[in-house]
Design an enzyme around this catalytic site. Sequence first.
Site, PDB file in Angstrom:
ATOM      1  N   GLN A   7      -1.007 -12.248  10.810  1.00 46.50           N
ATOM      2  CA  GLN A   7      -1.386 -12.234   9.401  1.00 46.50           C
ATOM      3  C   GLN A   7      -0.079 -12.031   8.644  1.00 46.50           C
ATOM      4  O   GLN A   7       0.926 -11.692   9.257  1.00 46.50           O
ATOM      5  CB  GLN A   7      -2.348 -11.077   9.136  1.00 46.50           C
ATOM      6  CG  GLN A   7      -1.710  -9.735   9.475  1.00 46.50           C
ATOM      7  CD  GLN A   7      -2.709  -8.597   9.581  1.00 46.50           C
ATOM      8  OE1 GLN A   7      -3.892  -8.816   9.757  1.00 46.50           O
ATOM      9  NE2 GLN A   7      -2.231  -7.383   9.462  1.00 46.50           N
TER      10      GLN A   7
ATOM     11  N   GLU B 102      -6.635  -5.726  21.096  1.00 50.57           N
ATOM     12  CA  GLU B 102      -7.187  -4.693  20.225  1.00 50.57           C
ATOM     13  C   GLU B 102      -8.372  -5.290  19.474  1.00 50.57           C
ATOM     14  O   GLU B 102      -8.291  -5.647  18.319  1.00 50.57           O
ATOM     15  CB  GLU B 102      -6.125  -4.197  19.229  1.00 50.57           C
ATOM     16  CG  GLU B 102      -6.570  -2.977  18.448  1.00 50.57           C
ATOM     17  CD  GLU B 102      -6.739  -3.234  16.946  1.00 50.57           C
ATOM     18  OE1 GLU B 102      -6.900  -2.249  16.214  1.00 50.57           O
ATOM     19  OE2 GLU B 102      -6.717  -4.408  16.496  1.00 50.57           O
TER      20      GLU B 102
ATOM     21  N   LYS C 172       0.842   4.903   9.079  1.00 46.16           N
ATOM     22  CA  LYS C 172       0.815   3.501   8.674  1.00 46.16           C
ATOM     23  C   LYS C 172       1.432   3.328   7.285  1.00 46.16           C
ATOM     24  O   LYS C 172       1.938   2.256   6.955  1.00 46.16           O
ATOM     25  CB  LYS C 172      -0.638   2.983   8.644  1.00 46.16           C
ATOM     26  CG  LYS C 172      -1.252   2.817  10.030  1.00 46.16           C
ATOM     27  CD  LYS C 172      -2.576   2.063   9.972  1.00 46.16           C
ATOM     28  CE  LYS C 172      -3.667   2.918   9.341  1.00 46.16           C
ATOM     29  NZ  LYS C 172      -5.001   2.275   9.437  1.00 46.16           N
ATOM     30  N   TYR C 173       1.344   4.400   6.446  1.00 44.62           N
ATOM     31  CA  TYR C 173       1.776   4.264   5.054  1.00 44.62           C
ATOM     32  C   TYR C 173       2.955   5.142   4.675  1.00 44.62           C
ATOM     33  O   TYR C 173       3.402   5.098   3.541  1.00 44.62           O
ATOM     34  CB  TYR C 173       0.595   4.562   4.118  1.00 44.62           C
ATOM     35  CG  TYR C 173      -0.653   3.820   4.502  1.00 44.62           C
ATOM     36  CD1 TYR C 173      -0.721   2.427   4.372  1.00 44.62           C
ATOM     37  CD2 TYR C 173      -1.761   4.493   5.018  1.00 44.62           C
ATOM     38  CE1 TYR C 173      -1.864   1.744   4.753  1.00 44.62           C
ATOM     39  CE2 TYR C 173      -2.911   3.815   5.397  1.00 44.62           C
ATOM     40  CZ  TYR C 173      -2.961   2.446   5.259  1.00 44.62           C
ATOM     41  OH  TYR C 173      -4.077   1.765   5.637  1.00 44.62           O
TER      42      TYR C 173
ATOM     43  N   LYS D 188       0.841  -1.199   0.000  1.00 41.78           N
ATOM     44  CA  LYS D 188       0.000   0.000   0.000  1.00 41.78           C
ATOM     45  C   LYS D 188       0.881   1.256   0.000  1.00 41.78           C
ATOM     46  O   LYS D 188       1.929   1.289   0.649  1.00 41.78           O
ATOM     47  CB  LYS D 188      -0.886   0.028   1.241  1.00 41.78           C
ATOM     48  CG  LYS D 188      -1.996  -1.028   1.229  1.00 41.78           C
ATOM     49  CD  LYS D 188      -3.205  -0.576   0.416  1.00 41.78           C
ATOM     50  CE  LYS D 188      -4.214  -1.691   0.206  1.00 41.78           C
ATOM     51  NZ  LYS D 188      -4.930  -2.041   1.433  1.00 41.78           N
TER      52      LYS D 188
ATOM     53  N   ASP E 122      -3.138  -7.468  17.739  1.00 39.29           N
ATOM     54  CA  ASP E 122      -3.951  -6.871  16.678  1.00 39.29           C
ATOM     55  C   ASP E 122      -5.108  -7.806  16.324  1.00 39.29           C
ATOM     56  O   ASP E 122      -4.905  -8.993  16.059  1.00 39.29           O
ATOM     57  CB  ASP E 122      -3.015  -6.692  15.463  1.00 39.29           C
ATOM     58  CG  ASP E 122      -3.619  -5.825  14.389  1.00 39.29           C
ATOM     59  OD1 ASP E 122      -3.671  -4.598  14.591  1.00 39.29           O
ATOM     60  OD2 ASP E 122      -4.034  -6.379  13.349  1.00 39.29           O
ATOM     61  N   ASN E 123      -6.329  -7.270  16.342  1.00 38.70           N
ATOM     62  CA  ASN E 123      -7.506  -8.041  15.922  1.00 38.70           C
ATOM     63  C   ASN E 123      -7.582  -9.463  16.469  1.00 38.70           C
ATOM     64  O   ASN E 123      -7.746 -10.418  15.698  1.00 38.70           O
ATOM     65  CB  ASN E 123      -7.550  -8.118  14.384  1.00 38.70           C
ATOM     66  CG  ASN E 123      -8.055  -6.826  13.775  1.00 38.70           C
ATOM     67  OD1 ASN E 123      -8.897  -6.138  14.366  1.00 38.70           O
ATOM     68  ND2 ASN E 123      -7.554  -6.494  12.606  1.00 38.70           N
TER      69      ASN E 123
END
Lengths: 663, 663
Positions: B313, B413, B525-526, B253, B384-385
Amino acid sequence: MPEKKLPTNWSRVVLAWVKPKVDDGKWPAKRSIGEDATIWAGLIVDGHDKIAAELFYRHEDDQEQVDRMQLRYNDEYFARFPIEKLGRYTYRVRAWVDQFATWQDQFRRRVEGGDEEYEIQSELKEGAALLRRASSETTSSDAKALAAYADAFEAGDVKKALERQVLELAQNNDPREGAVVSDTYEIDADPELARFAAWYEFFPRSAEMSSEKGSPEHATLDDAAHLLPRIKELGFDIVYLPPVHPIGRTHRKGKDNAPKARAGEPGSPWAIGAKEGGHKAIHPDLGGMKAFDRFVEKANSLRLQVALDIAFQTSPDHPYVKAHPDWFKQRPDGTIRYAENPPKKYQDVYPLNFESDEWQSLWQEMKSVFEFWIGHGVRIFRVDNPHTKPFAFWEWCILELRRAHPDLIFLAEAFSRPKIMYQLAKLGYNNSYTYFTWRNTKEEIIEYCRELYDTEIAEFFRPNFWPNTPDILHEYLVHGGRPAHVIRLVLASTLSSAYGLYGPPYEHVDNRQAPGREEYANNEKYEVRSWSWNDTNSLQPLMKRINRIRHDNPALQFMRNLTFVDTDSPHLIAYTKKKGDNLILVVVNLDPYHEHQGMLHLPLKDLDIPTDRPYEVHDLIGGERYYWSGPNNFVKLNPHVSPAHIFKVHVRTTREWDFDYYM
Amino acid sequence: MPEKKLPTNWSRVVLAWVKPKVDDGKWPAKRSIGEDATIWAGLIVDGHDKIAAELFYRHEDDQEQVDRMQLRYNDEYFARFPIEKLGRYTYRVRAWVDQFATWQDQFRRRVEGGDEEYEIQSELKEGAALLRRASSETTSSDAKALAAYADAFEAGDVKKALERQVLELAQNNDPREGAVVSDTYEIDADPELARFAAWYEFFPRSAEMSSEKGSPEHATLDDAAHLLPRIKELGFDIVYLPPVHPIGRTHRKGKDNAPKARAGEPGSPWAIGAKEGGHKAIHPDLGGMKAFDRFVEKANSLRLQVALDIAFQTSPDHPYVKAHPDWFKQRPDGTIRYAENPPKKYQDVYPLNFESDEWQSLWQEMKSVFEFWIGHGVRIFRVDNPHTKPFAFWEWCILELRRAHPDLIFLAEAFSRPKIMYQLAKLGYNNSYTYFTWRNTKEEIIEYCRELYDTEIAEFFRPNFWPNTPDILHEYLVHGGRPAHVIRLVLASTLSSAYGLYGPPYEHVDNRQAPGREEYANNEKYEVRSWSWNDTNSLQPLMKRINRIRHDNPALQFMRNLTFVDTDSPHLIAYTKKKGDNLILVVVNLDPYHEHQGMLHLPLKDLDIPTDRPYEVHDLIGGERYYWSGPNNFVKLNPHVSPAHIFKVHVRTTREWDFDYYM
């Protein structure tokens, strides 16, 4: 440290809880004939997959049935079943990931979102695989239909893949892989009278029809039977008699609780037992056992139930005292202990010792007392001071009796602390006296009803509201007179679907308190009284009207459908009860002295009342009709005229209004 | 039907419940070092007898200890013990009828009520019998003393029979006949940082010290380590880093979440894994593993803890993809499924399939990721998640890890639905993100805090309040600017003893939202950003002040001591926190635009504030002192000056006031 073994049999679906459940499932939840049992389950899964859940339930005598549970909101699923038979029901919940529903939902979003054709075709193959597995594992006749759908999917038939029918087919034949199953929980199905009943208490020895004689005569149960048609006509369902056994002579209490009875005074019916017999005998002056049997027969022919008072204590003259001295506590000198709360002494009463060395024979004998009266047609027992006997005794006794006779009703007279009252309800009492008598202000009533109906207490504790008893005449009634009696009658009979009155003094507004005691002067516990049984100036007409309203309106026949309505006045309490289409709105002025007025703010939407046209409220007490519209409406109540409205809310269809307008 | 057997082993005492208990005891309740565990039991008995109860408790490594429980009110008994060691404690409760205490109480009332002498003597014999039984059954050295008292009783010594000493002697040696014992329940003892900590999140790649260059350079963990003294000085306890692993190149991304990165763009740290390594590697541009170890060492030398982000992930380039294709979901054509929420696609991320055929090796590998970083000195993990992985995985993984390392802290989270967030807390997460970010009005904040602190949720769910994260920039901050940032900082840091900030944009009031998304523009984040780390016009001085206040005031270091205070204004929220003598009163104007004023109504009695003399409230933010008296006091807050008071309430002794008056 060796590597810890991985879990086995894990499931992605987590069953957070099921309801109803009392104390982790230790006790059954209570329901009654005519109610539904709604079972709830909190179910979650990781990710965004869909959950399938089903409810298994059965009556103890029947086959297990299964029903699909529906998602309500906030991860809560429910299904309901009707309570149609007395005894125990059991239920459990099973849940798993609904793979096909998850697949179809995502597939629909892919199609609508414009996924590439090769992606759609790839997804169809995965959907087909789910159907093929269901087809190969199912034992039903759907295998062929599932395979046919799988063929269509593989042939690229998007339309068929989105059908409602294939979803249902797949769900019905889901292999339910990785299903999680709850424990099994119980529901106790009580008779309807445990939920919806009006009790009438009176002393049969005061049943003489005329009050004109000088000193009233001790009546028999045959005299008392003459009152039954009138009690039925007033709309009561249960006739409750204080103890009817022979009364002890030693240390007999006199009039107004005098420590010593004078000659001819009858004594307290709770000082049970004399040479004529004990808990299994009828007082000779009441006409003996035959008269009792005739009384029960007459009541039953009128569709009235008879409730008996069971008080496990004895007078010093009870046959048990000589036959079973070991059932009592003895002093070091061998004498039997009478009841005491030092420094107070109750020498006319001997408590039974439920933990004596002979407890087993005592417990069996106590159980046999119930069985004796069951044999004489009694199904309802009001138990005196159950909280002074071991909880373990009641648990055993009630469970045994209700296993053989699931139609029995036990009302606990435990005016004690909350945990004690709730424990008795959990272990088996299906009705309980409450603190209602002492909850007189708006705040007190709302807070108490919310505790009883809106918390888990409602699962096991079924209140029975009594404005008065022979032991309790509250100051509110003493000072408030007739308006106060009307107010408390309306509140008891509409806040709780089960209520009762100690009838004769209530209907005659006899509110003379014994000096310094929260009970009646000239208390019938200690003397025979005479009442003017057919006095139309009494509250009898109102009692009749109110019991009629209760029988005509299903909303008033259930407990947990009570919702309070905001009013502007601290003196005006308002609440609705709703069952199906039947909607009742009660408004009461709690001040027995002064008129009060104010606005009600009805939550129209929650009550299914349309906001775009008027609705009618019809006072079932006075008969007046008002046409209201919108949530805010004015009410004024004069306690000296009528301190309460019991409105039936009638939402007319548009057609009905048109008719009115054009006539 | 054969007669049913009577119960065996029944006890007169009923244990209605014990607390704390989570889901019928399935999960431990959570406490932390520095807290007390207060254990409650609801205990009842038939009749009027007195109950004795004792609490047994032990840390898993220690011997069991026992403490007498005290009656508080309404049949509730309690005892407490301090949490001093990490790991699991267990407790259980035992209760029985205290026969001697019951006897002595009644005996006292007999003596005071003037019972006859022969009655007193008879009772003394019964008291003596109780003591003789205790004497014969005890294994302690008290047998003789008990017998001596029995002798005295039998000799008619009323005074000795009323002594406190004989009661204690009898209680200590009570044979505890018919005792009821609860099940054993667990308490999980967490580190203090699970309860009291301020977290500071930043992207280490943005750690360059200067903002003057054109395009910021990718910083290393050694650059980031230079920021640690400053973070410590600001008063934070935990430095939390987003993922520090190699970042995937496939479908990377770009800036502002562009679907495709341009050359040189660094990609999202959550797209984990590249040819340089996966979850157990450090991004080469961050300086590799050695730089990470130096970073941890530097932090620990400053008494800062490092928290790592664990996101299970992978990017398409993660080594797992080739080595373990079975750990992923595959399409019918053999390709690996990327993350999707149809029709949305996240092609830069592959979810791991926790229920694949190879789930056992995957689960072990995931656990080993934590173990790897534990080996590099990390004790705190922000996961995370977690709600997109099976609950059973977390239950197993966290339990195993915390058995070996009871000082670990896991922050979940899971911005999901309540039951999901609560389940993760039950199964082991000792900190949780919350809905705090979306609770901005007075009503919302009060309702939410009551759910978290005043219900059974508080037993297992430990909130961590975050006003912002890289994913969430709420409109309240966007529109409210600097005053809004101050308001939310004060609320987070005082409503919850554990709170955190995504620091750099918060302290610089960077409230530019990405178009149409509830997140930051130019999201880190990017892209790499640069921050002016020593800008004294930022909120840094306030953050430092507030963290100082938290460290100085024990009341702000606990969760469940929060009580809301009535105010006249819907814009003014007020609450107290109290721990021992330390009393903090926070007042916040929730409107970031306008000044508001109103009266506070302090419940002086509950707060142990005397009503007969003034008290001082000292604003620990601005330094002002006010002298108040009585419950009702005026407050006015201008958000552009300071939207909040954090008052320390100082109740002076009379002597202190005298001093003031006469000086």
